[in-house]
Design an enzyme around this catalytic site. Structure first.
Site, PDB file in Angstrom:
ATOM      1  N   LYS A  82      47.306  -9.219 -27.906  1.00  0.00           N
ATOM      2  CA  LYS A  82      45.863  -9.382 -28.154  1.00  0.00           C
ATOM      3  C   LYS A  82      45.083  -8.464 -27.218  1.00  0.00           C
ATOM      4  CE  LYS A  82      42.440 -13.161 -28.433  1.00  0.00           C
ATOM      5  NZ  LYS A  82      42.258 -14.610 -28.281  1.00  0.00           N
ATOM      6  N   SER A 157      40.395 -17.065 -32.192  1.00  0.00           N
ATOM      7  CA  SER A 157      40.068 -15.664 -32.050  1.00  0.00           C
ATOM      8  C   SER A 157      41.284 -14.733 -32.096  1.00  0.00           C
ATOM      9  CB  SER A 157      39.330 -15.437 -30.723  1.00  0.00           C
ATOM     10  OG  SER A 157      40.156 -15.823 -29.634  1.00  0.00           O
ATOM     11  N   SER A 181      42.431 -20.871 -30.031  1.00  0.00           N
ATOM     12  CA  SER A 181      42.564 -19.516 -30.579  1.00  0.00           C
ATOM     13  C   SER A 181      43.972 -19.017 -30.814  1.00  0.00           C
ATOM     14  CB  SER A 181      41.832 -18.522 -29.689  1.00  0.00           C
ATOM     15  OG  SER A 181      40.471 -18.559 -29.996  1.00  0.00           O
TER      16      SER A 181
END
Ligand code: GLN
Length: 488
Positions: A82, A157, A181
């Site tokens: 990420k 996210s 997330s």
């Protein structure tokens, strides 16, 4: 892949890339993976940066190590990270225009551990800006698409990290979870995602959103790979004083110990606001645990659960407003804006660099922390936090796990909730309380509703990730949900 001690690449990647040879090199694997990722990403938009050159060179270096007989747990294995985690020498944007040109001069501890384990970081995945969001519509590079239905969000996210694993672009990815997330996008994509106990994994070098809530965690499409990745990234870090000084087990080597005699609590509120079909999915899953010797108690009351969402949306924005004050255009990020004095430069930098959701959070947090409202909002939220922690503690005195759906419903359409933040926030109804309490929790694929995957959330006692993984392994053995692959 050579004879490393893992079946990861063989089991996971052979069929994806049609690599039928029994021995193949990391270079071949990475080459195919990169080509495939570019093709996939024209539809998914899951990556902010694909690291073609780096990955290619690294794979050659890994092949050399493998040939020398070095045994590294992730030797030559492609992994996506990420874009919240600093990777020395490569863009780390946190999904924000503010950091569009930011190149870190150091590695986050998790990235360092991945490198030491031999992994090939193949790209930085898209995420909601500064990890604020539940749909991955808030990245400066545009929305990520769900491989199960390109019109739907992948969740957020960590939507990019989830989508690329679901699409079988890579076998492993890393996400961050502040309020759900990792678990929520794992659920929306039909993969596994684990939020470790607070302090189990280092946050050093992770772009900070709400420091008291977030953890880095693994995402994968089978439980073995997930467990292996957790073993690699977990552990005490002198650079992060919130990490726990506890031994890290080889989670992946003892997955088959079963759940005989373990006790599962099912909260009484778990279907409030949930999709009707969700109930049958969860009940079917519970039946499997029961048949494997677990004891299930339904109707457990967790009175503070309802307070988690309001508490979270005071605590997280408050911490965010402080954490994001560093983006002043001097130290990080863009600063090429027009200005006539210092204040105007600051205002214009932040005005241009941040997106709507981030601005909303900063305003909320600044308000909640301001002198006149601190007691009324922030302090009250902290009291709620104590209540939530106590409720969890009480339940875990008597039970090994709490089980709930991961999300109230499957993935929603892109654009559907973007103008309604409250509705958006509700998609984390089941996941937020866990970050507030600090416990570990995993989302595992447990079926489909209208051709979209949904997940079961298993919550465990502090530092009992091993048990969570064992429990998930029992379920994986008896189901085939994780073998379904989206075609898009
Ligand atoms: N969706 C939640 C939020 O927007 C959680 C985000 C996260 O876990 N990073 O704050």
């Amino acid at each position: 892949m050579m004879d490393t001690n893992i079946d990861l690449t063989l089991s996971a990647l052979k069929h994806i890339h049609n690599m039928t040879e029994s021995v193949y090199t990391s270079k071949q694997l990475i080459d195919k993976t990169i080509k495939n990722l570019h093709l996939q990403d024209s539809k998914l938009n899951a990556y902010i940066t694909i690291l073609d050159e780096y990955a290619f060179e690294r794979s050659i270096a890994m092949d050399e190590k493998i040939n020398r007989g070095e045994e590294l747990p992730l030797a030559g294995v492609p992994i996506a990270v990420k874009d919240m985690l600093a990777f020395k020498g490569y863009p780390t944007t946190a999904g924000s225009r503010t950091l569009e040109n930011f190149i870190p001069t150091f590695n986050s501890t998790v990235v360092e551990k991945l490198i030491n384990a031999g992994a090939v970081i193949i790209g930085k995945t898209s995420c909601d800006e500064f990890a604020m969001g539940s749909s991955n519509e808030h990245a400066f590079t545009g929305p990520v698409h769900n491989p199960w239905n390109l019109d739907c969000v992948p969740g957020g996210s960590s939507g990019g990290s989830a989508a690329t694993v679901a699409a079988r672009g890579v076998p492993l990815s890393v996400g961050t979870d502040t309020g759900g997330s990792i678990r929520q996008p794992a659920s929306f994509n039909g993969i596994y995602g684990l939020k470790p106990t607070y302090g189990r994994v280092s946050r050093y070098g992770v772009v900070a959103f709400a420091s008291s809530l977030e953890q880095v965690g693994p995402m994968a499409y089978n439980i073995h790979d997930l467990a292996l990745l957790l073993s690699v990234i977990a552990g005490h870090d002198p650079k992060d004083s919130t990490t726990l000084n506890e031994v890290v087990p080889d989670y992946h080597t003892s997955l088959d110990q079963g759940i005989k005699g373990m006790k599962i609590a099912v909260p009484d509120n778990i279907y409030d606001g949930a999709n009707k079909i969700m109930q049958s999915k969860i009940n079917a899953a519970l039946e499997i645990f029961k048949n494997n010797g677990a004891e299930i108690t339904e109707g457990i009351s967790i009175p503070s659960w309802e307070s988690a969402l309001p508490a979270y949306y005071l605590i997280a924005p408050s911490e965010a407003s402080a954490n994001l004050s560093r983006y002043d255009g001097f130290r990080y990020g863009q600063s090429s804006v027009e200005y006539s004095d210092l204040w105007q430069r600051l205002e214009n930098t932040r005005g241009l660099g941040f997106g709507k959701e981030v601005k909303r959070r900063i305003l909320l947090g600044t308000y909640a922390l301001s002198a006149g409202y601190y007691d009324q909002y922030y302090k009250k939220a902290l009291k709620l936090r104590t209540m939530i922690k106590n409720d969890f503690k009480k339940i875990f005195n008597d039970y090994d796990f709490i089980m709930t759906p991961t999300t109230p419903a499957p993935a929603f359409k892109i654009g559907e909730r973007i103008t309604n933040p409250l509705e958006m926030y509700m998609s984390d109804y089941y996941t937020l309380p866990i970050n507030i309490a600090g416990n570990p929790a995993i989302s595992i694929p447990c079926g489909f509703i209208d051709d979209l995957p949904v997940g079961l959330q298993i919550i465990g006692k502090d530092l009992e990730e091993q048990k969570l993984l064992q429990c998930a392994a029992v379920y994986e053995k008896e189901t085939t949900w994780n073998q379904e692959i989206p075609s898009f």
